[in-house]
Design a protein around this motif. Structure first.
Motif, PDB file in Angstrom:
ATOM      1  N   ASP A  70      92.160  27.378  15.025  1.00  0.00           N
ATOM      2  CA  ASP A  70      92.617  28.674  14.519  1.00  0.00           C
ATOM      3  C   ASP A  70      94.130  28.731  14.349  1.00  0.00           C
ATOM      4  N   CYS A  71      94.832  27.715  14.796  1.00  0.00           N
ATOM      5  CA  CYS A  71      96.293  27.661  14.684  1.00  0.00           C
ATOM      6  C   CYS A  71      96.697  27.464  13.223  1.00  0.00           C
ATOM      7  N   THR A  72      97.805  28.087  12.831  1.00  0.00           N
ATOM      8  CA  THR A  72      98.330  27.920  11.472  1.00  0.00           C
ATOM      9  C   THR A  72      99.489  26.934  11.416  1.00  0.00           C
ATOM     10  N   GLY A  73      99.903  26.396  12.562  1.00  0.00           N
ATOM     11  CA  GLY A  73     100.955  25.388  12.587  1.00  0.00           C
ATOM     12  C   GLY A  73     102.348  25.907  12.325  1.00  0.00           C
ATOM     13  N   CYS A  74     102.624  27.163  12.663  1.00  0.00           N
ATOM     14  CA  CYS A  74     103.914  27.773  12.312  1.00  0.00           C
ATOM     15  C   CYS A  74     105.068  27.258  13.155  1.00  0.00           C
ATOM     16  N   ALA A  75     104.779  26.776  14.367  1.00  0.00           N
ATOM     17  CA  ALA A  75     105.779  26.198  15.284  1.00  0.00           C
ATOM     18  C   ALA A  75     106.707  27.221  15.918  1.00  0.00           C
ATOM     19  N   LEU A  76     106.400  28.512  15.835  1.00  0.00           N
ATOM     20  CA  LEU A  76     107.221  29.509  16.540  1.00  0.00           C
ATOM     21  C   LEU A  76     107.213  29.260  18.043  1.00  0.00           C
ATOM     22  N   CYS A  77     106.089  28.777  18.552  1.00  0.00           N
ATOM     23  CA  CYS A  77     105.991  28.519  19.989  1.00  0.00           C
ATOM     24  C   CYS A  77     107.003  27.470  20.434  1.00  0.00           C
ATOM     25  N   VAL A  78     107.165  26.432  19.615  1.00  0.00           N
ATOM     26  CA  VAL A  78     108.125  25.378  19.949  1.00  0.00           C
ATOM     27  C   VAL A  78     109.547  25.934  19.930  1.00  0.00           C
ATOM     28  N   GLU A  79     109.840  26.765  18.944  1.00  0.00           N
ATOM     29  CA  GLU A  79     111.164  27.367  18.852  1.00  0.00           C
ATOM     30  C   GLU A  79     111.446  28.276  20.046  1.00  0.00           C
ATOM     31  N   ALA A  80     110.408  28.941  20.548  1.00  0.00           N
ATOM     32  CA  ALA A  80     110.591  29.887  21.660  1.00  0.00           C
ATOM     33  C   ALA A  80     110.705  29.188  23.009  1.00  0.00           C
ATOM     34  N   CYS A  81     110.185  27.985  23.109  1.00  0.00           N
ATOM     35  CA  CYS A  81     110.173  27.285  24.402  1.00  0.00           C
ATOM     36  C   CYS A  81     111.598  26.988  24.862  1.00  0.00           C
ATOM     37  N   PRO A  82     111.977  27.405  26.081  1.00  0.00           N
ATOM     38  CA  PRO A  82     113.349  27.182  26.562  1.00  0.00           C
ATOM     39  C   PRO A  82     113.546  25.850  27.267  1.00  0.00           C
ATOM     40  N   VAL A  83     112.456  25.087  27.451  1.00  0.00           N
ATOM     41  CA  VAL A  83     112.529  23.857  28.238  1.00  0.00           C
ATOM     42  C   VAL A  83     112.980  22.690  27.367  1.00  0.00           C
ATOM     43  N   LYS A  84     113.836  21.854  27.920  1.00  0.00           N
ATOM     44  CA  LYS A  84     114.248  20.622  27.256  1.00  0.00           C
ATOM     45  C   LYS A  84     113.746  19.437  28.078  1.00  0.00           C
ATOM     46  N   ASP A  85     113.048  18.554  27.394  1.00  0.00           N
ATOM     47  CA  ASP A  85     112.512  17.365  28.050  1.00  0.00           C
ATOM     48  C   ASP A  85     113.642  16.358  28.250  1.00  0.00           C
ATOM     49  N   LYS A  86     114.027  16.121  29.498  1.00  0.00           N
ATOM     50  CA  LYS A  86     115.117  15.200  29.798  1.00  0.00           C
ATOM     51  C   LYS A  86     114.735  13.749  29.527  1.00  0.00           C
ATOM     52  N   ARG A  87     113.429  13.524  29.377  1.00  0.00           N
ATOM     53  CA  ARG A  87     112.977  12.155  29.141  1.00  0.00           C
ATOM     54  C   ARG A  87     113.122  11.745  27.681  1.00  0.00           C
ATOM     55  N   GLN A  88     113.117  12.753  26.788  1.00  0.00           N
ATOM     56  CA  GLN A  88     113.179  12.439  25.360  1.00  0.00           C
ATOM     57  C   GLN A  88     113.881  13.569  24.625  1.00  0.00           C
ATOM     58  N   THR A  89     114.985  13.291  23.987  1.00  0.00           N
ATOM     59  CA  THR A  89     115.765  14.290  23.271  1.00  0.00           C
ATOM     60  C   THR A  89     114.935  14.943  22.173  1.00  0.00           C
ATOM     61  N   GLY A  90     115.029  16.257  22.109  1.00  0.00           N
ATOM     62  CA  GLY A  90     114.343  16.991  21.057  1.00  0.00           C
ATOM     63  C   GLY A  90     112.968  17.488  21.435  1.00  0.00           C
ATOM     64  N   ARG A  91     112.430  16.992  22.517  1.00  0.00           N
ATOM     65  CA  ARG A  91     111.099  17.442  22.944  1.00  0.00           C
ATOM     66  C   ARG A  91     111.216  18.583  23.940  1.00  0.00           C
ATOM     67  N   LYS A  92     110.164  19.395  23.986  1.00  0.00           N
ATOM     68  CA  LYS A  92     110.122  20.548  24.879  1.00  0.00           C
ATOM     69  C   LYS A  92     108.824  20.523  25.678  1.00  0.00           C
ATOM     70  N   ALA A  93     108.513  21.632  26.344  1.00  0.00           N
ATOM     71  CA  ALA A  93     107.275  21.707  27.115  1.00  0.00           C
ATOM     72  C   ALA A  93     106.070  21.962  26.215  1.00  0.00           C
ATOM     73  N   ILE A  94     106.329  22.278  24.945  1.00  0.00           N
ATOM     74  CA  ILE A  94     105.260  22.380  23.955  1.00  0.00           C
ATOM     75  C   ILE A  94     105.812  21.796  22.652  1.00  0.00           C
ATOM     76  N   ASN A  95     105.043  20.914  22.029  1.00  0.00           N
ATOM     77  CA  ASN A  95     105.528  20.152  20.878  1.00  0.00           C
ATOM     78  C   ASN A  95     104.417  20.037  19.836  1.00  0.00           C
ATOM     79  N   MET A  96     104.813  19.895  18.584  1.00  0.00           N
ATOM     80  CA  MET A  96     103.848  19.782  17.503  1.00  0.00           C
ATOM     81  C   MET A  96     103.347  18.344  17.387  1.00  0.00           C
TER      82      MET A  96
END
Length: 543
Positions: A70-96
């Motif tokens: 049912d997801c439309t793939g808008c990626a707003l969730c990724v933009e809203a996530c405040p977490v930064k993955d220290k293991r890999q630049t650019g990744r967060k706690a939720i990723n596409m």
């Protein structure tokens, strides 16, 4: 279904369980629950969970699940996530990630997730912040709105906060199309009870009156129920009757207690109805009184009436009705999903369209300012008014919704709703909302008439002084950039006028926060944007 090429994937190892991804999802496909560990014993192999981080909920598991079909793939969730993955630049706690390889397993996970219980809304947690609100079941889901829609997260929030007590009068527009594309509808019901919001769509021009009619009808039914409880006091039992009539329903706990009383009332009435059929001679009018009370007993539980629509309705075609209903003093709430344009009919200019923006019927840029709907409503003095932007301050948005609903009188919330008609990358919609507030163009505020009685200023300015120029917000959007490209001199003149309007607008609102509305100014400064203002009223941004 299955329209997204990429869908969000949760990383429980670094997630801080803030709930922002759940909160902003336009189609309510991201859900969170906190459950006892034993309920996950038979979970599918790929089902994810982690230790819950709620002090009120010890020894529990936190699960976050995406309905990938049912997801439309808008990626707003990724933009809203405040977490930064220290293991890999650019990744967060939720990723596409690509949807197709995930589809089968995640569909099974979703079905399992749906069987897990939702957290009750009256059991030890206060649902007044983003983290806790994520645990509430949304009753608006999987709509036909655009990917990344800026309107639907507010509707999802509305249903989470007020549940099946909600009555919605919906003006014609985007929200009536994605909200009532019959025979399907995104307005749904609670899994545990089978109850959900009541929704109906009216016309552009009379939606406010339509919603007022809902309120008046509910009030009449409630008054009839109270009258019948009084007349049947000896049948019902004095203790139960008094408790029903004097219930405090100002909290979810109080509402839950009233529901239990109404359930007990119905049990007793059903028992009496069976007995009265055998009574000889029958008691005059008792069967009809019992039947009438059974029919309206649910109205003893507090209801919440919301009149919903876009800016075309609120600022333009339906404004006369909106103003009339606000002036009536009745306990109705209005939610304006402000896209600043007639989005549903092709992008025509409305009185909410800002100065300098291009729209149909304003192809050379709009030369007049946006109507200040909030200021007009505040002039009554007895209307709760708030201006919110979820992407600028999510906590203030929740606070405004809760305050508006608790206010025993008319309330108006004007919600910034980014839109494809703005000509933006919809994944950046929340960022644009923040820039709108940071530029001073969209000040966040709450006007609560109840503060008068406490000797406080009813106007509270929740955003700080402008940090950026208006153009730094506006020129991210095609509706402003088009004129700059086709008629640069005209665009520059309009941008200067727009900046001057922003400065003037901000000064006016800051002065209201300092002095109050119609109140003497003591010269001591006031709380503005969370910090004490020094009292200066100079423009913060140069043209």
């Amino acid at each position: 279904r299955n329209i997204a090429l990429e869908v969000p994937v949760w990383d429980p190892d670094i997630c801080i369980q803030c709930g922002k991804c759940v909160y902003v999802c336009p189609h309510a496909v991201i859900r969170a629950k906190v459950v006892p560990p034993e309920l996950l014993a038979n979970a599918p192999a790929s089902f994810k969970s982690t230790e819950a981080r709620w002090k009120e909920l010890p020894n529990q598991k936190y699960v976050l699940q995406v309905a990938v079909e049912d997801c439309t793939g808008c990626a707003l969730c990724v933009e809203a996530c405040p977490v930064k993955d220290k293991r890999q630049t650019g990744r967060k706690a939720i990723n596409m990630a690509p949807q197709l390889p995930l589809r089968e397993a995640e569909a099974q996970n979703w079905e399992f997730f749906k069987q897990l219980p939702n957290h009750p809304r009256f059991d030890g947690i206060h649902f007044n912040n983003v983290k806790n609100v994520q645990l509430l079941e949304p009753l608006f889901e999987f709509s036909g709105a655009c990917a990344g829609c800026g309107e639907t997260p507010y509707l999802s929030l509305l249903t989470r906060l007020f549940g099946d007590r909600l009555y919605v009068a919906n003006a014609t527009g985007c929200s009536s199309i994605y909200g009532g594309n019959l025979p399907t509808t995104p307005w749904t019901f609670e899994a545990a009870t089978g109850r959900g919001p009541a929704w109906s769509n009216s016309l552009f021009e009379d939606n406010a009156e339509f919603g007022l009619g809902m309120r008046l009808a509910l009030d009449e039914q409630m008054n009839l129920a109270r009258e019948l409880v009084g007349r049947l006091r000896n049948v019902i039992g004095a203790e139960l009757a008094d408790a029903l009539l004097n219930a405090d329903q100002s909290t979810e706990q109080g509402i839950a207690a009233q529901r239990e009383r109404v359930a007990e009332l119905r049990r007793r009435l059903e028992g009496w109805r069976a007995e009265t059929a055998a009574l000889q001679p029958p008691i005059a009018d008792l069967p009809s009184l019992i039947s009438n009370l059974l029919a309206v007993s649910d109205k003893l539980v507090r209801k919440s009436v919301w009149i919903v629509g876009g800016d075309g309705w609120a600022y333009d075609i339906g404004y006369g009705g909106l103003d009339h209903v606000l002036a009536s003093g009745h306990n109705v709430k209005m939610l304006v999903l402000d896209t600043e344009v007639y989005s549903n009919t092709g992008g025509q200019a409305s009185k909410a369209t800002p100065l300098g923006a291009i729209a149909k019927f304003a192809a050379a840029g709009k030369h007049t300012r946006k109507k200040d709907l909030g200021m007009m409503a505040m002039s009554y003095g007895n209307v709760y008014v708030a201006q919110v932007a979820m992407g600028a301050n999510d906590a203030q948005t929740i606070k405004a919704f809760l305050e508006a609903e608790s206010y025993n009188g008319p309330a108006l919330i004007i919600a910034y709703s980014h839109c494809i008609a703005h000509g933006i990358d919809m994944a950046k919609g929340l960022h644009q909302q923040k820039l709108a507030a940071d530029s001073g163009y969209w000040p966040l505020y709450r006007y609560d008439p109840r503060l008068h009685a406490q000797g406080k200023n009813p106007f509270q300015l929740d955003s700080g002084a402008p940090k950026i120029a208006f153009k730094d917000y506006a020129y991210n959007e095609t509706r402003y950039r088009m004129l700059q490209q086709s008629h640069p001199e005209e665009a520059e003149a309009l941008m200067k006028a727009a900046q001057a309007a922003v400065n003037e607008h901000w000064r006016k609102y800051e002065e209201m926060a300092l002095k109050g509305i119609g109140q003497p100014h003591d010269g001591a400064g006031a709380m503005v944007g969370g910090a004490k203002s020094a009292g200066t009223l100079e423009p913060r941004v140069a043209v």
